[in-house]
Design a protein around this motif. Structure first.
Motif, PDB file in Angstrom:
ATOM      1  N   ALA A   1      -3.312   1.331  -4.497  1.00  0.00           N
ATOM      2  CA  ALA A   1      -2.956   0.365  -3.526  1.00  0.00           C
ATOM      3  C   ALA A   1      -1.091  -0.189  -3.104  1.00  0.00           C
ATOM      4  O   ALA A   1      -0.580   0.805  -3.946  1.00  0.00           O
ATOM      5  CB  ALA A   1      -2.899  -0.700  -5.024  1.00  0.00           C
ATOM      6  N   ASP A   2      -1.300  -0.205  -1.489  1.00  0.00           N
ATOM      7  CA  ASP A   2       0.228  -0.306  -1.466  1.00  0.00           C
ATOM      8  C   ASP A   2       0.804   0.439  -0.713  1.00  0.00           C
ATOM      9  O   ASP A   2       2.038   0.587  -0.237  1.00  0.00           O
ATOM     10  CB  ASP A   2       0.652  -1.330  -2.539  1.00  0.00           C
ATOM     11  N   HIS A   3      -0.579   1.581  -0.941  1.00  0.00           N
ATOM     12  CA  HIS A   3       0.795   2.616  -0.089  1.00  0.00           C
ATOM     13  C   HIS A   3      -0.319   3.158   1.243  1.00  0.00           C
ATOM     14  O   HIS A   3      -1.719   3.188   1.296  1.00  0.00           O
ATOM     15  CB  HIS A   3      -0.142   4.015  -0.798  1.00  0.00           C
ATOM     16  N   ALA A   4       0.182   3.577   2.355  1.00  0.00           N
ATOM     17  CA  ALA A   4      -0.054   3.594   3.348  1.00  0.00           C
ATOM     18  C   ALA A   4      -1.074   4.859   3.438  1.00  0.00           C
ATOM     19  O   ALA A   4      -0.025   5.536   3.017  1.00  0.00           O
ATOM     20  CB  ALA A   4       0.950   3.749   4.780  1.00  0.00           C
TER      21      ALA A   4
ATOM     22  N   GLY B   1       0.720   8.084  -4.662  1.00  0.00           N
ATOM     23  CA  GLY B   1      -0.034   7.719  -4.225  1.00  0.00           C
ATOM     24  C   GLY B   1      -0.198   8.300  -3.370  1.00  0.00           C
ATOM     25  O   GLY B   1      -1.000   7.323  -2.495  1.00  0.00           O
TER      26      GLY B   1
END
Ligand SMILES: Cc1cc2nc3c(=O)[nH]c(=O)nc-3n(C[C@H](O)[C@H](O)[C@H](O)COP(=O)(O)OP(=O)(O)OC[C@H]3O[C@@H](n4cnc5c(N)ncnc54)[C@H](O)[C@@H]3O)c2cc1C
Length: 498
Positions: free
Chosen positions: A444-447, A421
């Motif tokens: 999405a949902d990863h820094a 990701g």
């Protein structure tokens, strides 16, 4: 130069090359083709100017610096497709390459198309010169391949851990992915062709052409720049080099004498693909009248290409790729007049034949004719085309160009980045989805990780992102950005230590 001697790092601890001291920022440039070499060079130059000693730049690639796919060839007829006067490594010193040529015994070559291998040596030399600048930080050349990257969110740790093919790993503060051109896609090739001994999936792979029998006919699939190189290399009396593609379009030649580029038009109000097509044609015919050459119009659009592309809807972008790109590229990415003349001569002499067509099937000669005659064993492949024609050839070369769809690229690092990701494919056009500065957008949902890219890997975002004039600007922008960022992070690290 080995990593340990140059970096002053301990060889390894349980596979980990360990940083010797705190406070030094480590930036990795992954890939030492033109894009990675230019990035490392600009990092060294800007850091030297700023006296940034607490910085170490790692250039990681099993291959030598400056070469990559385009400039690793030593064939004298594999020429740059841009005149020397526009191939400087430095955006702020346009005559740099021309001066380098003069210093190396070739004065006055501004308008000439130089052998690509020579350009590779120029890039390597330029990197070397930057590493010797007074005040330049350490440059570490690591001859290894990066196979995976982990983002470490723990603020006490370095944010990136790079895993190498050798089994070691290294921690970095930031990394630039200059991975360049992947092997061509195979999607067009019927399974029977892919498994045939005479099929060359990547004609640029080391030693690939040694597998082509000396004097038998061959088929090149794809009619772009790679086809031109391969046709000029393989053509000889007694052999026909067949070249075909869906459209049969071949790169146009540069003008024999330099063309003055027309002013960039104002296309601010243009929206939608239909309107863009009309505006482009209008500009080209206007410039043909004013400058006497359509090339003046095509080149005048270059500074606008990325902005025009970004203004299109994804559906229009997909249509442009499907219906317009090939025609645009054959006019935009042109070949030297000498290459065009050599190709024309080979076509006129019947040594090269170029046309439209799609491969729909293939059999090895042994399978179709029991391999009994000398002719069938030498001409091993029988290829069926969509127009019903059959070609009997000794080899089929995949000249369809670099695979840009990351979901189809067979590369451990790309697979790892997508799976983790840390990056995801651009919605249309290939490469990674990136910010305007070239930073990888995470899934999405990863820094977001401190990972940047340039060149071909930004094609989906920029469309025009593969030639040196674009890459040298991207490399310079990235170097400036990373050095500012390093300063910011340095302050953060110092604060953490207190
Ligand atoms: C045949 C050809 C001719 C061209 N001629 C011109 C020209 O005349 N003028 C022009 O402006 N442009 C030309 N181009 C466009 C060209 O793509 C760029 O100019 C430039 O060479 C691209 O450089 P790059 O570093 O992005 O990619 P590449 O040349 O593909 O280099 C990428 C490098 O990254 C390394 N690498 C990849 N993955 C990893 C990994 N995981 N770990 C470590 N290393 C890795 C590879 O080993 C390679 O050395 C040409 C392109 C081709 C294919």
């Amino acid at each position: 130069m080995s990593a340990t001697s140059a970096a002053g790092r301990h060889p390894e601890q349980d596979g980990h090359l360990v940083s010797e001291s705190g406070g030094v920022r480590h930036i990795a440039v992954v890939g030492a083709g033109a894009a990675g070499t230019l990035t490392a060079m600009r990092l060294l130059q800007h850091a030297a100017a700023d006296r940034r000693a607490a910085l170490r730049i790692w250039l990681i690639d099993p291959e030598p610096a400056g070469r990559g796919l385009a400039f690793g060839t030593e064939a004298p007829h594999h020429l740059l497709n841009v005149p020397a006067g526009r191939m400087s490594a430095h955006r702020d010193d346009p005559d740099h390459f021309v001066r380098w040529l003069a210093e190396h015994g070739e004065p006055g070559r501004e308008h000439d198309f130089i052998a690509r291998g020579r350009y590779g040596r120029y890039l390597a030399d330029s990197l070397d010169a930057a590493s010797r600048l007074d005040g330049a930080p350490d440059l570490v050349r690591l001859h290894d391949r990066v196979v995976g990257i982990t983002h470490q969110p723990d603020p006490a740790a370095s944010p990136l851990r790079l895993r190498l093919a050798s089994g070691q790993w290294l921690d970095f503060d930031a990394a630039v992915l200059a991975l360049g051109n992947f092997a061509p896609g195979q999607g067009w090739a019927p399974p029977a062709l892919r498994s045939a001994p005479g099929y060359l999936p990547d004609p640029w792979a080391p030693g690939a052409l040694e597998r082509v029998a000396d004097d038998r006919d061959v088929l090149l699939v794809g009619t772009g720049l790679t086809m031109v190189d391969m046709a000029l290399t393989l053509q000889r009396p007694g052999r026909v080099v067949h070249a075909l593609s869906r459209h049969g379009l071949v790169p146009q030649p540069h003008a024999g004498t330099p063309v003055v580029v027309a002013p960039t038009p104002d296309l601010d109000g243009v929206s939608g693909l239909a309107e863009l097509r009309r505006a482009v044609l209008r500009q080209i015919s206007r410039c043909r009248r004013s400058h006497g050459d359509w090339r003046a119009g095509v080149d005048s659009l270059r500074p606008l290409t990325s902005a025009l592309w970004q203004r299109l809807s994804p559906a229009d972008q997909a249509r442009l790729l499907d219906q317009d790109l090939r025609l645009w590229e054959t006019h935009r990415h042109r070949i030297p007049p000498t290459s065009a003349a050599a190709l024309r001569g080979a076509v006129d002499a019947g040594l090269v034949s170029i046309g439209r067509g799609t491969v729909v099937g293939a059999e090895t000669a042994e399978a179709t004719e029991s391999g009994k005659s000398a002719e069938t064993t030498a001409d091993r492949l029988q290829v069926r085309l969509d127009n019903g024609r059959r070609l009997r050839v000794a080899a089929v070369l995949n000249c369809t160009g670099s695979q840009t769809d990351l979901t189809r690229v067979e590369d451990p690092l790309v697979a790892d980045l997508l799976a983790g990701g840390l990056g995801y494919p651009a919605p249309v056009g290939g490469g990674f989805d990136t910010t305007s500065a070239g930073r990888l957008r995470p899934a999405a949902d990863h820094a977001p990780a401190p990972l940047w890219t340039l060149g071909t890997l930004r094609r989906g975002n920029l469309l025009e992102s593969t030639a040196i004039p674009e890459i040298r600007c991207q490399a310079d922008d990235l170097a400036l950005l990373l050095l500012d960022r390093s300063a910011v992070e340095q302050r953060g690290a110092t604060a953490r230590q207190h």
